[in-house]
Design a protein around this motif. Structure first.
Motif, PDB file in Angstrom:
ATOM      1  N   ALA A   3      61.256  69.740  42.789  1.00 15.15           N
ATOM      2  CA  ALA A   3      62.307  69.456  43.137  1.00 15.15           C
ATOM      3  C   ALA A   3      63.752  68.481  42.318  1.00 15.15           C
ATOM      4  CB  ALA A   3      62.028  67.706  44.302  1.00 15.15           C
ATOM      5  N   THR A   4      65.035  68.386  42.622  1.00 13.20           N
ATOM      6  CA  THR A   4      65.445  68.005  41.236  1.00 13.20           C
ATOM      7  C   THR A   4      65.714  65.662  41.693  1.00 13.20           C
ATOM      8  OG1 THR A   4      67.346  67.485  43.351  1.00 13.20           O
ATOM      9  CG2 THR A   4      67.663  69.452  41.964  1.00 13.20           C
ATOM     10  N   ALA A   5      66.160  65.834  40.335  1.00 15.55           N
ATOM     11  CA  ALA A   5      66.177  64.355  40.844  1.00 15.55           C
ATOM     12  C   ALA A   5      66.918  63.817  39.581  1.00 15.55           C
ATOM     13  CB  ALA A   5      64.913  63.467  40.265  1.00 15.55           C
ATOM     14  N   VAL A  46      67.425  67.124  45.930  1.00 15.01           N
ATOM     15  CA  VAL A  46      67.630  66.126  46.315  1.00 15.01           C
ATOM     16  C   VAL A  46      69.433  65.399  46.049  1.00 15.01           C
ATOM     17  CG1 VAL A  46      65.542  65.325  45.958  1.00 15.01           C
ATOM     18  CG2 VAL A  46      66.939  64.262  44.541  1.00 15.01           C
ATOM     19  N   VAL A 101      60.686  64.436  47.647  1.00 20.08           N
ATOM     20  CA  VAL A 101      59.340  64.078  46.442  1.00 20.08           C
ATOM     21  C   VAL A 101      58.346  63.946  46.433  1.00 20.08           C
ATOM     22  CG1 VAL A 101      61.593  64.246  44.784  1.00 20.08           C
ATOM     23  CG2 VAL A 101      60.220  62.250  45.579  1.00 20.08           C
ATOM     24  N   VAL A 139      55.578  66.434  45.181  1.00 21.39           N
ATOM     25  CA  VAL A 139      56.522  67.435  43.838  1.00 21.39           C
ATOM     26  C   VAL A 139      55.591  68.621  43.003  1.00 21.39           C
ATOM     27  CG1 VAL A 139      57.223  65.530  42.699  1.00 21.39           C
ATOM     28  CG2 VAL A 139      58.324  68.158  42.060  1.00 21.39           C
ATOM     29  N   ALA A 158      59.227  68.021  38.354  1.00 19.94           N
ATOM     30  CA  ALA A 158      60.700  67.628  38.162  1.00 19.94           C
ATOM     31  C   ALA A 158      61.837  67.968  37.556  1.00 19.94           C
ATOM     32  CB  ALA A 158      60.809  65.972  38.395  1.00 19.94           C
ATOM     33  N   HIS A 199      65.585  57.326  39.850  1.00 24.01           N
ATOM     34  CA  HIS A 199      65.258  58.350  40.590  1.00 24.01           C
ATOM     35  C   HIS A 199      63.232  58.817  39.674  1.00 24.01           C
ATOM     36  CE1 HIS A 199      67.808  60.643  42.954  1.00 24.01           C
ATOM     37  NE2 HIS A 199      67.974  59.158  43.487  1.00 24.01           N
ATOM     38  N   LEU A 208      59.405  58.884  41.113  1.00 22.64           N
ATOM     39  CA  LEU A 208      58.656  60.128  39.886  1.00 22.64           C
ATOM     40  C   LEU A 208      57.360  59.661  39.858  1.00 22.64           C
ATOM     41  CD1 LEU A 208      61.214  62.426  39.492  1.00 22.64           C
ATOM     42  CD2 LEU A 208      60.098  62.510  41.344  1.00 22.64           C
ATOM     43  N   ALA A 234      54.455  61.891  39.878  1.00 14.01           N
ATOM     44  CA  ALA A 234      55.058  63.464  39.722  1.00 14.01           C
ATOM     45  C   ALA A 234      54.875  63.495  38.322  1.00 14.01           C
ATOM     46  CB  ALA A 234      56.282  63.417  40.066  1.00 14.01           C
TER      47      ALA A 234
END
Ligand SMILES: Nc1nc2c(ncn2[C@@H]2O[C@H](COP(=O)(O)OP(=O)(O)OP(=O)(O)O)[C@@H](O)[C@H]2O)c(=O)[nH]1
Ligand SMILES: [Mg+2]
Length: 634
Positions: free
Chosen positions: A10-12, A70, A84, A87, A90, A107, A111, A116
């Motif tokens: 997942a992006t953040a 995201v 997320v 995830v 990340a 973010h 996480l 994460a």
């Protein structure tokens, strides 16, 4: 065959830092699919793509990545949290021209709260950097001492076409050292999209964790509890028979209407537990945050892909400050389906701010007896290692004393095999015992057994004339102690293996004999005297028991073992039988094999008695018959 594994990425990162453009460049899929996103040039809701990462070295593992993109805008953090939850890696994005910004930090904290612990950091827009090395160092300073301290920082520029290979290589490298998502036989798919496809019906998508889903499988929708059957499954845009943990998955659920489902629902198996409206949890505020959480505050609990309003009640404090952890009860405004050990996030009621991280300790707690010491010690013990199976089972049994196997499995993050192994180990250590479908704390079982024995003894003491305590009365005496139906029967069976006797609706000490009335006592004495007078030629049983009283007395003497019934007509004093055994042994030892008449004259009884008596000795293994002679059995 090289290893093939599935992971969720997942992006953040802060708004406009280049997350979506990077994903499009990396995968060829534009994750921004909503017209409003195109019009405003920002991501609003979750976007999805997939990517296969192959090894640089031949024979190395290949990874199939389900990618969740995201939104970075502060107004859509709640969508970010929904993306997320499960995830594995990340992809934290920081734009070189902007640096570490408020939502980069928010973010990052989210996480951390969700545990994460693998990340690759992309320094995007590196074409705009004055000094790439200085930008990298600035990021390193931000993550120093955190779970992402060792995360690679890779400069990339979509505009200049630089860094994509390095970024993929860094992701591959981190994933090569990551344990892939496990199949625990407990699939959960937090729903992030629900839609209908013409001719196909309702479809939900989400990130599958904890187990597999197969085509045709019956599933439960939580928290509504609705049931459905999976008609078709797609994973990474391909029809599949089964979907694996760690994959983006679409399930076709034609039994349900779109209105039956919404983001935040969990598709799971019917036996895996129930939703709760009260969650006891460990709450922590990052030391990087600068706020407090007050007892009684209204918050939003974000778990999986959903969220629910809640009020927080701390067990031991008025407020929680940054850098602190505390036990709290979350009183939800609606049901939530979570497992013990799940991570979640608290945001404020206005959805403006991320407040704290949550580790679920009891997903189906109750609000009664709030500060019960048993609850507090249960929560303290569970908070110490919420991810380990043994403390999970031990704490559950310390609190509840007994659990069904299915209860240990429900709302927990452990597989049936892990729980079974743990139960067996605790059983070998004498801490638990297995009875039927129950797992029972040994200490509790012992105390119930003692209470049971005491109740029966007290009854014998108070009612000496009665044969025993009725099971109905015994059940009524014990039921306030026994926490579950079905334990009573197990307890009776256990007592009967340990010195008690139950028959005809009554339980007693095996050795208990009712006290006799005077007339019955006198009748027993009369029978004893008759049997002693002619030990090997007594009157027939019929003659002995002409009336009811005599019949009752003889039954009593047989039950207590004083008299032995040789057959339907013949009873002898047990002492006479023992003496006959002794005399026969001595005679045969001295004279060798003997006939019935030799033995009869030795014992001095009639044929009517001696023949069945000798047959009895044959059966008991004292003598061995060979035609008309008997010898001593070895
Ligand atoms: N100069 C330069 N601009 C870039 C680069 N990558 C992205 N951009 C620009 O940055 C802007 C934002 O990119 P997005 O990918 O939409 O940003 P985002 O992080 O997804 O934004 P949100 O999803 O709204 O948080 C776009 O105008 C891109 O053209 C890059 O490598 N160099
Ligand atoms: Mg975006």
């Amino acid at each position: 065959m090289p290893r093939e594994e599935h992971f969720i990425v997942a992006t953040a990162g802060h708004v406009d830092h280049g997350k979506s453009v990077l994903i499009r460049w990396m995968t060829g899929t534009d994750p921004d699919r909503l017209p409003e996103e195109k019009a405003r040039g920002i991501t609003i809701d979750l976007g999805f793509a997939h990517l296969t990462l192959t090894s640089a070295q031949p024979g190395g593992p290949g990874f199939h990545l389900g990618i969740v993109d995201v939104p970075g805008h502060e107004d859509f953090v709640k969508n970010m949290v929904a993306g997320v939850g499960s995830v594995d890696l990340a992809l934290l994005v920081v734009a070189a021209d902007d640096g570490w910004m408020p939502q980069t930090e928010e973010h990052f904290q989210i996480l951390s709260y969700l545990a994460a612990d693998r990340a690759v950091i992309a320094l995007t827009k590196s074409d705009l950097a004055d000094d790439v090395q200085a930008s990298i160092q600035a990021i390193r300073d931000r993550v120093a001492g955190t779970r992402f301290a060792e995360a690679p920082v890779v400069p990339v520029s979509v505009v200049a076409g630089r860094g994509l290979g390095e970024l993929k290589a860094a992701m591959w490298q981190v994933l090569a050292g990551t344990v892939p998502p496990q199949d625990l036989g407990k699939p959960r798919l937090p729903v992030d999209r629900v839609f209908t496809v013409k001719g196909v019906g309702t479809v939900v998508t989400g990130t599958l964790t904890g187990g597999l889903f197969r085509r045709g499988q019956p599933v439960a929708i939580q928290p509504s509890g609705k049931l459905a059957r999976i008609r078709n499954i797609q994973s990474h845009n391909r029809e599949v028979d089964a979907s694996l943990p760690g994959t983006r998955t679409a399930l076709n659920l034609p039994d349900l209407a779109v209105e039956d489902l919404r983001r935040g629902d969990v598709i799971t198996l019917p036996a895996l537990g129930a939703p709760g409206e009260t969650v006891d949890a460990l709450v922590e505020i990052s030391p990087r945050a600068n706020h407090r959480l007050k007892d009684g505050a209204r918050v939003h609990l974000h778990y999986g892909s959903g969220h629910v309003g809640a009020r927080i009640a701390f067990f031991d404090r008025k407020q929680l400050a940054s850098g602190e952890r505390g036990l709290a009860q979350l009183r939800l405004e609606g049901p939530a389906f979570t497992f013990a050990g799940d991570r979640a996030v608290l945001r404020d009621a206005g959805e403006l701010k991320t407040l704290a991280g949550v580790t679920v300790l009891d997903p189906t707690a109750d609000r009664g007896r709030f500060r019960d010491p048993a609850r507090i010690s249960f929560l303290l013990a569970r908070a110490e290692s919420p991810a380990a199976v043994q403390p999970y089972v031990v704490t559950q049994l310390a609190r509840d004393q007994v659990a069904n196997r299915s209860e240990l499995l429900a709302n927990s993050r452990f597989s049936a095999a892990q729980i079974q192994e743990c139960v067996s180990q605790l059983e070998r250590q004498g801490k638990l015992l297995n009875a039927g479908d129950f797992v029972i704390q040994t200490e509790a079982w012992k105390s119930w057994r003692e209470s049971g024995a005491r109740a029966i003894d007290d009854f014998h003491h108070a009612h000496r004339e009665q044969g025993g305590m009725s099971l109905r009365e015994f059940r009524a005496a014990l039921s306030p102690l026994l926490p579950k139906a079905g334990l009573f029967e197990l307890l009776v069976a256990d007592l009967c293996r340990n010195g008690f006797w139950s028959d005809a609706g009554v339980i007693r000490r095996a050795a208990h004999r009712p006290a006799l009335s005077e007339t019955l006592e006198a009748e027993c004495a009369r029978l004893r005297a008759i049997l002693a007078a002619q030990p090997y030629d007594p009157p027939s049983r019929q003659t002995l028991t002409r009336n009811n009283l005599a019949e009752q007395a003889l039954r009593y003497l047989i039950e207590t073992g004083e008299v032995t019934a040789i057959n339907a007509e013949l009873v002898l004093a047990t002492a006479a039988v023992s003496r006959a055994v002794e005399m026969t042994r001595q005679f045969l030892r001295a004279h060798g094999p003997a006939t019935v008449s030799e033995l009869r004259s030795m014992l001095g009884g009639s044929r009517r008695v001696v023949i069945p008596l000798l047959e009895r000795l044959d059966r008991d293994g004292v003598t061995l018959r060979d035609k008309d002679r008997r010898s001593l059995h070895r």
